[in-house]
Design an enzyme around this catalytic site. Structure first.
Site, PDB file in Angstrom:
ATOM      1  N   GLU A   1       1.266   3.831   2.019  1.00 19.48           N
ATOM      2  CA  GLU A   1       2.009   4.200   3.222  1.00 19.48           C
ATOM      3  C   GLU A   1       3.300   3.396   3.340  1.00 19.48           C
ATOM      4  OE1 GLU A   1      -2.436   4.064   4.443  1.00 19.48           O
ATOM      5  OE2 GLU A   1      -1.131   3.226   2.888  1.00 19.48           O
TER       6      GLU A   1
ATOM      7  N   THR B   1     -24.671   2.220 -32.050  1.00 13.01           N
ATOM      8  CA  THR B   1     -23.397   2.928 -32.081  1.00 13.01           C
ATOM      9  C   THR B   1     -22.363   2.146 -32.876  1.00 13.01           C
ATOM     10  OG1 THR B   1     -23.806   4.027 -29.970  1.00 13.01           O
ATOM     11  CG2 THR B   1     -21.510   3.813 -30.649  1.00 13.01           C
TER      12      THR B   1
ATOM     13  N   HIS C   1       0.830  -1.201   0.000  1.00 14.54           N
ATOM     14  CA  HIS C   1       0.000   0.000   0.000  1.00 14.54           C
ATOM     15  C   HIS C   1       0.869   1.257   0.000  1.00 14.54           C
ATOM     16  CE1 HIS C   1      -3.781  -2.259   1.661  1.00 14.54           C
ATOM     17  NE2 HIS C   1      -3.336  -2.747   0.519  1.00 14.54           N
TER      18      HIS C   1
ATOM     19  N   LEU D   1     -28.962   5.031 -23.305  1.00 14.25           N
ATOM     20  CA  LEU D   1     -28.858   5.785 -22.057  1.00 14.25           C
ATOM     21  C   LEU D   1     -30.235   6.088 -21.465  1.00 14.25           C
ATOM     22  CD1 LEU D   1     -25.936   8.207 -22.954  1.00 14.25           C
ATOM     23  CD2 LEU D   1     -25.906   6.420 -21.216  1.00 14.25           C
TER      24      LEU D   1
ATOM     25  N   CYS E   1      -1.591  -1.208   7.346  1.00 15.49           N
ATOM     26  CA  CYS E   1      -0.739  -0.018   7.264  1.00 15.49           C
ATOM     27  C   CYS E   1      -0.668   0.708   8.604  1.00 15.49           C
ATOM     28  CB  CYS E   1      -1.248   0.920   6.178  1.00 15.49           C
ATOM     29  SG  CYS E   1      -1.029   0.240   4.519  1.00 15.49           S
TER      30      CYS E   1
ATOM     31  N   GLY F   1     -25.793   5.600 -27.295  1.00 13.11           N
ATOM     32  CA  GLY F   1     -26.577   6.706 -27.804  1.00 13.11           C
ATOM     33  C   GLY F   1     -27.779   7.000 -26.921  1.00 13.11           C
TER      34      GLY F   1
END
Length: 389
Positions: free
Chosen positions: A65, A210, A63, A319, A98, A315
């Protein structure tokens, strides 16, 4: 409070914000690489100077940290502070906690950009640090730390992929002229920004219309610093009848990335077309033909495939269907500087009449920016009667 004390406080806040912005920049080095984990950045400050930084590169690796402490290459000096964009983890997963690394390092002050949105963890890492004598301050930079991990935040709290729609409209809300012309409503900077978001999302979705109209590549292509990014997300083609299987095959079914394409078909797609796609390495998902079951199945399949977010660039028809079903969680709304002033031009959304503003959809948690002559507004969608569970 005396004026000098006020000025000192303001200066300190500005310094804290500046250092957290460096941590944010570090986190973004792993843009799109960490799924299903969040992006996280950390910096270590000694005597007012940043002396080390680190970021989480991908799931399973150290990670941020820990990387910052490793990159420092020695024990932090007395009085050193750490700035980290997300609350340090406090449990053992593929990597140790961490919080333990910070406590053992001797750092006595940590600035946290935002708490962990995981309901099982939120705040616990902070409590552990404070119990060990580490001072912790939680302060976001204009909401940027929380905003950094849109996909992770949604995934970890709802256990569902984030469905985000993307639109590009004229000032008067049109996506094409009455003749269907749509290239280009927005300029190069806005289109480059779309490519950047394509790189973040593990999947992109479009409808059959599309694919047939534009034969798009649906890849991410943009310049980042001195590097040219060319990457292909998983491509979801929503096509119940597999009518996009034509000759010659569209790019998404025939290019070098075709194995990263999934055709989302109905329960009984044409057998010959399905076989043609599968011979190319294209997956075919069979789904209920319509209704809530279709959306539920789509979320389930995406989750099983590790697709924690889908960037839907379909398109108006596609949506609008997601919106009507209250299955669009987030919206990227690009607006160009052009307007058509033509009632017959193609609107971005369509649906039942909404005579009252109280019935309108709304965005919250809004982020916005200018992109040359264009603008982007993005945020979570609130539905008129509240988002269904």
């Amino acid at each position: 409070m005396r004026l000098q004390d006020m000025l000192n406080t303001l200066k300190l806040r500005q310094e804290n914000s500046r250092r957290m912005r460096y941590a944010l920049l570090a986190a973004k080095r792993a843009w799109g690489e960490t799924h299903p984990n969040p992006m996280v950045g950390a910096v270590i400050v000694e005597e007012g100077k940043i002396v080390a930084q680190g970021h989480h590169a991908r799931a399973g690796e150290p990670h941020a940290e820990v990387m910052a402490l490793r990159n420092l290459g020695r024990a932090p000096a007395p009085g050193a502070t750490m700035y980290v964009t997300l609350e340090p983890c406090c449990t053992t997963g593929r990597t140790p906690p961490c919080t333990e690394a910070i406590i053992q390092s001797g750092i006595k002050e940590v600035f946290v950009g935002t708490t962990d949105p995981n309901p099982q963890h939120a705040g616990k890492g902070i409590e552990i640090l404070r119990a060990a004598g580490v001072g912790v301050t939680v302060e976001d930079v204009y909401g940027k730390c929380a905003d950094l991990n849109l996909l992770f935040n949604h995934w970890i709290t709802k256990q569902q992929p984030l469905f985000a729609g993307k639109i590009a409209t004229t000032i008067d809300g049109r996506v094409a002229t009455r003749a269907g012309e749509s290239k280009w409503i927005t300029g190069e900077r806005a289109r480059s920004d779309v490519m950047r978001w394509r790189r973040l999302f593990p999947a992109i979705g479009v409808g059959a219309g599309t694919v047939l109209a534009d034969d798009p590549q649906l890849t991410s292509r943009y310049i980042c610093g001195h590097d040219k990014i060319d990457w292909c997300p998983v491509r979801l083609i929503f096509d119940r009848q597999l009518r996009t299987v034509i000759e010659p095959l569209p790019k998404v079914y025939s290019d070098a990335n075709c194995a990263r394409t999934i055709a989302v078909a109905g329960l009984s797609p044409d057998g010959a077309r399905r076989a043609q796609l599968e011979a190319k390495g294209v997956q075919v998902w069979t789904m209920p033909d319509a209704g809530p079951e279709w959306f539920a199945a789509l979320r389930e399949k995406c989750a099983a495939a590790g697709l924690i977010g889908v960037f839907i660039e379909g398109g108006p028809t596609l949506l609008s269907a997601f919106l009507a079903a209250q299955e669009l969680d987030y919206l990227f709304a690009y607006r160009g500087s052009k307007f058509l002033a033509d009632a017959e031009a193609v609107p971005v959304f369509s649906g039942p009449a909404r005579p009252h503003l109280a019935d309108a959809y709304e965005l919250i948690n809004i982020q916005s920016k200018n992109l040359g002559t264009d603008q982007l507004m993005r945020g979570h969608i609130v539905y008129p009667q509240g988002k269904k569970d």
